[in-house]
Design an enzyme around this catalytic site. Structure first.
Site, PDB file in Angstrom:
ATOM      1  CE  LYS A   1     -16.776  37.258 -11.635  1.00 18.61           C
ATOM      2  NZ  LYS A   1     -16.295  36.846 -10.344  1.00 18.61           N
TER       3      LYS A   1
ATOM      4  CG  HIS B   1     -23.876  35.225  -2.822  1.00 18.33           C
ATOM      5  ND1 HIS B   1     -24.468  34.548  -3.874  1.00 18.33           N
ATOM      6  CD2 HIS B   1     -22.646  34.662  -2.672  1.00 18.33           C
ATOM      7  CE1 HIS B   1     -23.606  33.642  -4.342  1.00 18.33           C
ATOM      8  NE2 HIS B   1     -22.502  33.700  -3.625  1.00 18.33           N
TER       9      HIS B   1
ATOM     10  CE  LYS C   1     -15.869  42.142  -6.564  1.00 18.85           C
ATOM     11  NZ  LYS C   1     -17.104  41.801  -5.847  1.00 18.85           N
TER      12      LYS C   1
ATOM     13  CG  HIS D   1     -20.204  30.314  -0.179  1.00 17.24           C
ATOM     14  ND1 HIS D   1     -20.671  31.512   0.313  1.00 17.24           N
ATOM     15  CD2 HIS D   1     -20.179  30.432  -1.524  1.00 17.24           C
ATOM     16  CE1 HIS D   1     -20.908  32.321  -0.697  1.00 17.24           C
ATOM     17  NE2 HIS D   1     -20.618  31.702  -1.833  1.00 17.24           N
TER      18      HIS D   1
ATOM     19  CD  GLU E   1     -20.074  44.087  -6.568  1.00 19.68           C
ATOM     20  OE1 GLU E   1     -19.079  43.362  -6.644  1.00 19.68           O
ATOM     21  OE2 GLU E   1     -20.991  43.926  -5.763  1.00 19.68           O
TER      22      GLU E   1
ATOM     23  CD  GLU F   1     -21.276  30.705  -5.923  1.00 24.13           C
ATOM     24  OE1 GLU F   1     -21.801  31.680  -6.484  1.00 24.13           O
ATOM     25  OE2 GLU F   1     -21.085  30.653  -4.680  1.00 24.13           O
TER      26      GLU F   1
ATOM     27  NE  ARG G   1     -17.280  41.710 -10.357  1.00 27.22           N
ATOM     28  CZ  ARG G   1     -15.956  41.622 -10.466  1.00 27.22           C
ATOM     29  NH1 ARG G   1     -15.270  42.565 -11.079  1.00 27.22           N
ATOM     30  NH2 ARG G   1     -15.310  40.588  -9.967  1.00 27.22           N
TER      31      ARG G   1
ATOM     32  NE  ARG H   1       5.097  51.793  -5.281  1.00 27.43           N
ATOM     33  CZ  ARG H   1       6.400  52.019  -5.170  1.00 27.43           C
ATOM     34  NH1 ARG H   1       7.226  51.609  -6.117  1.00 27.43           N
ATOM     35  NH2 ARG H   1       6.862  52.672  -4.133  1.00 27.43           N
TER      36      ARG H   1
ATOM     37  CG  ASN I   1     -23.298  40.265  -4.559  1.00 25.85           C
ATOM     38  OD1 ASN I   1     -22.330  39.505  -4.547  1.00 25.85           O
ATOM     39  ND2 ASN I   1     -23.180  41.580  -4.575  1.00 25.85           N
TER      40      ASN I   1
ATOM     41  CG  HIS J   1     -22.710  36.541   2.314  1.00 25.38           C
ATOM     42  ND1 HIS J   1     -22.526  37.566   1.413  1.00 25.38           N
ATOM     43  CD2 HIS J   1     -21.907  35.528   1.893  1.00 25.38           C
ATOM     44  CE1 HIS J   1     -21.651  37.188   0.491  1.00 25.38           C
ATOM     45  NE2 HIS J   1     -21.261  35.954   0.761  1.00 25.38           N
TER      46      HIS J   1
HETATM   47  N1  LIG Z   1     -12.349  36.790  -6.178  1.00 32.11           N
HETATM   48  C1  LIG Z   1     -13.618  36.568  -6.401  1.00 32.11           C
HETATM   49  O1  LIG Z   1     -14.250  37.187  -7.278  1.00 32.11           O
HETATM   50  C2  LIG Z   1     -14.321  35.513  -5.610  1.00 32.11           C
HETATM   51  C3  LIG Z   1     -15.598  35.077  -5.993  1.00 32.11           C
HETATM   52  C4  LIG Z   1     -16.196  34.060  -5.262  1.00 32.11           C
HETATM   53  C5  LIG Z   1     -15.523  33.490  -4.181  1.00 32.11           C
HETATM   54  N2  LIG Z   1     -14.293  33.933  -3.832  1.00 32.11           N
HETATM   55  C6  LIG Z   1     -13.549  33.333  -2.702  1.00 32.11           C
HETATM   56  O2  LIG Z   1     -13.221  32.005  -3.063  1.00 32.11           O
HETATM   57  C7  LIG Z   1     -13.036  31.242  -1.871  1.00 32.11           C
HETATM   58  C8  LIG Z   1     -13.709  29.898  -2.041  1.00 32.11           C
HETATM   59  O3  LIG Z   1     -13.128  29.227  -3.138  1.00 32.11           O
HETATM   60  P1  LIG Z   1     -13.159  27.636  -3.238  1.00 32.11           P
HETATM   61  O4  LIG Z   1     -14.529  27.159  -3.001  1.00 32.11           O
HETATM   62  O5  LIG Z   1     -12.457  27.254  -4.463  1.00 32.11           O
HETATM   63  O6  LIG Z   1     -12.347  27.219  -1.923  1.00 32.11           O
HETATM   64  P2  LIG Z   1     -10.872  26.639  -1.693  1.00 32.11           P
HETATM   65  O7  LIG Z   1      -9.862  27.375  -2.448  1.00 32.11           O
HETATM   66  O8  LIG Z   1     -10.692  26.543  -0.227  1.00 32.11           O
HETATM   67  O9  LIG Z   1     -10.972  25.176  -2.313  1.00 32.11           O
HETATM   68  C9  LIG Z   1     -11.869  24.266  -1.725  1.00 32.11           C
HETATM   69  C10 LIG Z   1     -11.149  22.979  -1.321  1.00 32.11           C
HETATM   70  O10 LIG Z   1     -10.946  22.200  -2.493  1.00 32.11           O
HETATM   71  C11 LIG Z   1      -9.568  21.828  -2.601  1.00 32.11           C
HETATM   72  N3  LIG Z   1      -9.286  21.749  -4.026  1.00 32.11           N
HETATM   73  C12 LIG Z   1      -9.256  22.756  -4.933  1.00 32.11           C
HETATM   74  N4  LIG Z   1      -9.088  22.266  -6.163  1.00 32.11           N
HETATM   75  C13 LIG Z   1      -9.006  20.922  -6.045  1.00 32.11           C
HETATM   76  C14 LIG Z   1      -8.871  19.857  -6.975  1.00 32.11           C
HETATM   77  N5  LIG Z   1      -8.805  20.086  -8.279  1.00 32.11           N
HETATM   78  N6  LIG Z   1      -8.839  18.595  -6.494  1.00 32.11           N
HETATM   79  C15 LIG Z   1      -8.946  18.353  -5.166  1.00 32.11           C
HETATM   80  N7  LIG Z   1      -9.103  19.312  -4.245  1.00 32.11           N
HETATM   81  C16 LIG Z   1      -9.128  20.578  -4.686  1.00 32.11           C
HETATM   82  C17 LIG Z   1      -8.810  22.878  -1.845  1.00 32.11           C
HETATM   83  O11 LIG Z   1      -7.582  22.390  -1.370  1.00 32.11           O
HETATM   84  C18 LIG Z   1      -9.785  23.188  -0.697  1.00 32.11           C
HETATM   85  O12 LIG Z   1      -9.607  22.242   0.332  1.00 32.11           O
HETATM   86  C19 LIG Z   1     -13.608  32.079  -0.742  1.00 32.11           C
HETATM   87  O13 LIG Z   1     -12.540  32.610   0.020  1.00 32.11           O
HETATM   88  C20 LIG Z   1     -14.347  33.195  -1.440  1.00 32.11           C
HETATM   89  O14 LIG Z   1     -14.351  34.402  -0.699  1.00 32.11           O
HETATM   90  C21 LIG Z   1     -13.682  34.933  -4.525  1.00 32.11           C
HETATM   91 ZN   LIG Z   2     -20.758  32.478  -3.763  1.00 33.42          ZN
END
Ligand SMILES: NC(=O)c1ccc[n+]([C@@H]2O[C@H](COP(=O)([O-])OP(=O)(O)OC[C@H]3O[C@@H](n4cnc5c(N)ncnc54)[C@H](O)[C@@H]3O)[C@@H](O)[C@H]2O)c1
Ligand SMILES: [Zn+2]
Length: 376
Positions: A233, A254, A149, A271, A243, A191, A247, A127, A251, A258
């Site tokens: 942020k 987005h 999130k 993305h 949100e 972003e 917040r 939990r 978007n 999307h």
């Molecule tokens: N929780 C939230 O508030 C929030 C906000 C925005 C996006 N997201 C989520 O985040 C995800 C996208 O995140 P992302 O773009 O980081 O994708 P990701 O985690 O897939 O990373 C992108 C790629 O970069 C590689 N990578 C990461 N760090 C590295 C480094 N230092 N050196 C070399 N390679 C590296 C990873 O292995 C992957 O192949 C989506 O699922 C999205 O929905 C969440």
């Molecule tokens: Zn985004």
């Protein structure tokens, strides 16, 4: 000693332990920072993906072991598909078999995918065990590791299963960004540009003036920009954690982006490039509503981001349909984040379909080719 940006305190309502620090430092400082954050146990679970694990897993683990932690390293495949219930189960199985206890932290080492799935695991194990975010992608450092999130995807849609769950500590090592692929770097920059447009005119100027240094990932400029975006942020999350209001401005670009990602089937178009197109549509819409306001710098900046080449399958009709169906499914109305001026955003829900169509035409017109959609 490299001079890191100043740490950021995230102040949240409720029990004091929900508030936490975002620390700028190096991966080697993790154990020290964890004890400063009051995390004390003898076991921790480090979750990473194969790419990041290969680069930084051993270093992180060694540091923790030397400080007396018994570590379990869970390495998942890289990519969005890892944000699934199956991979979540894998983390839970491994953690429970390892013998985690209520105080054992889960450390998420990686990009947004790992942060989201490991964060959700931390929220559900016994939990809720402490969560430490160690974001390594630009997107994760400026966005996903902040705000609590967490979650996974479902075949019905993205991010449909999850929880708000705040970390106890976020450690940002901006040096890890040097190994990020060019496309992930540029994706994260979309972003960064978003933050400038919705909240910070001074950042907008910095981005315009330092664009070449940013593309070259100059350490000082990179660190300053990550810290600025992270603070924005944090400000927004502190104001509206769940949100229900402000917040939503995160978007920006987005709602459009999307729809484009969906029609392209999440292949060919990343993305980041979809959001770049989405922001141009949103700026065009803003321009039409706020006639007399100057959006030249916003258009200039978004024009510098890489954009996809769009095939004949991407039509305004399909994009508009995709926007509506997405919202109807989750019983929501179509809200748009627009700019009232450069550096300030508002949420509106009275946009007509005609306006949406015109903005799509503006944004995708120059990107159309006779070929299949793909990133340039
Ligand atoms: N929780 C939230 O508030 C929030 C906000 C925005 C996006 N997201 C989520 O985040 C995800 C996208 O995140 P992302 O773009 O980081 O994708 P990701 O985690 O897939 O990373 C992108 C790629 O970069 C590689 N990578 C990461 N760090 C590295 C480094 N230092 N050196 C070399 N390679 C590296 C990873 O292995 C992957 O192949 C989506 O699922 C999205 O929905 C969440
Ligand atoms: Zn985004």
């Amino acid at each position: 000693m490299p001079d890191h940006p100043r740490n950021i305190r995230v102040h949240l309502d409720g029990p004091v332990e929900r508030s936490h620090d975002i620390v700028f430092g190096t991966l080697d400082e993790l154990s020290e920072r964890m004890s400063e954050a009051g995390l004390a146990s003898d076991r921790c679970v480090v979750v990473t993906d194969a790419n990041v694990g290969h680069l930084y897993g051993e270093r992180l683990e060694t540091g923790l072991r030397n400080a007396g932690w018994e570590c379990l390293l869970v390495t998942l495949p890289p990519g969005e598909r890892t944000k699934s219930l199956d991979r979540l189960s894998e983390i839970l199985d491994a953690a429970l078999e390892f013998g985690v206890e209520r105080r054992s932290p889960v450390v998420a080492l990686g990009g947004g995918v790992i942060g989201d799935v490991a964060g959700f695991a931390a929220a559900t194990i016994l939990r809720g065990v402490p969560l430490v975010q160690v974001p390594t992608s630009l997107l994760a450092q400026v966005d996903s590791a902040i705000g609590g999130k967490t979650g996974v995807n479902h075949p019905v849609g993205k991010n449909l299963i999850g929880a708000f769950y705040q970390p106890s500590l976020v450690l940002m090592d901006v040096a890890t960004l040097s190994t990020l692929s060019e496309s992930e770097w540029l994706g994260g920059l979309s972003e960064v540009v978003k933050y400038a447009l919705i909240r910070d005119e001074q950042l907008l100027e910095t981005l315009l003036h330092s664009w070449d240094a940013i593309l070259a990932r100059e350490p000082k400029v990179t660190a300053d920009i990550v810290a600025r975006c992270a603070s924005i942020k944090v400000e927004i999350v502190e104001e509206d954690e769940h949100e229900s209001g402000i917040r939503a401005i995160l978007n920006f670009g987005h709602t459009f982006g999307h729809a484009l990602e969906r029609i392209a089937g999440y292949i060919g178009i990343t993305h980041g490039t979809a959001v770049a197109v989405g922001m141009r549509a949103a700026i065009d819409l803003s321009q039409r509503r706020e006639s007399g306001t100057d959006f030249t710098r916003a258009l200039d900046l978004t024009d510098r981001l890489p954009k996809p080449r769009l095939g004949p399958e991407i039509t305004v009709d399909r994009l508009v349909d995709a926007m509506w169906s997405d919202k109807k499914r989750i019983g929501d109305i179509l809200r748009f984040v627009l700019l009232e001026r450069e550096g300030s955003a508002v949420v509106v829900d009275n946009v007509s379909e005609d306006e949406i169509r015109k903005s799509w035409e503006y944004a995708i017109g120059p990107l159309k080719s006779g070929h299949r959609s793909t990133d340039l």
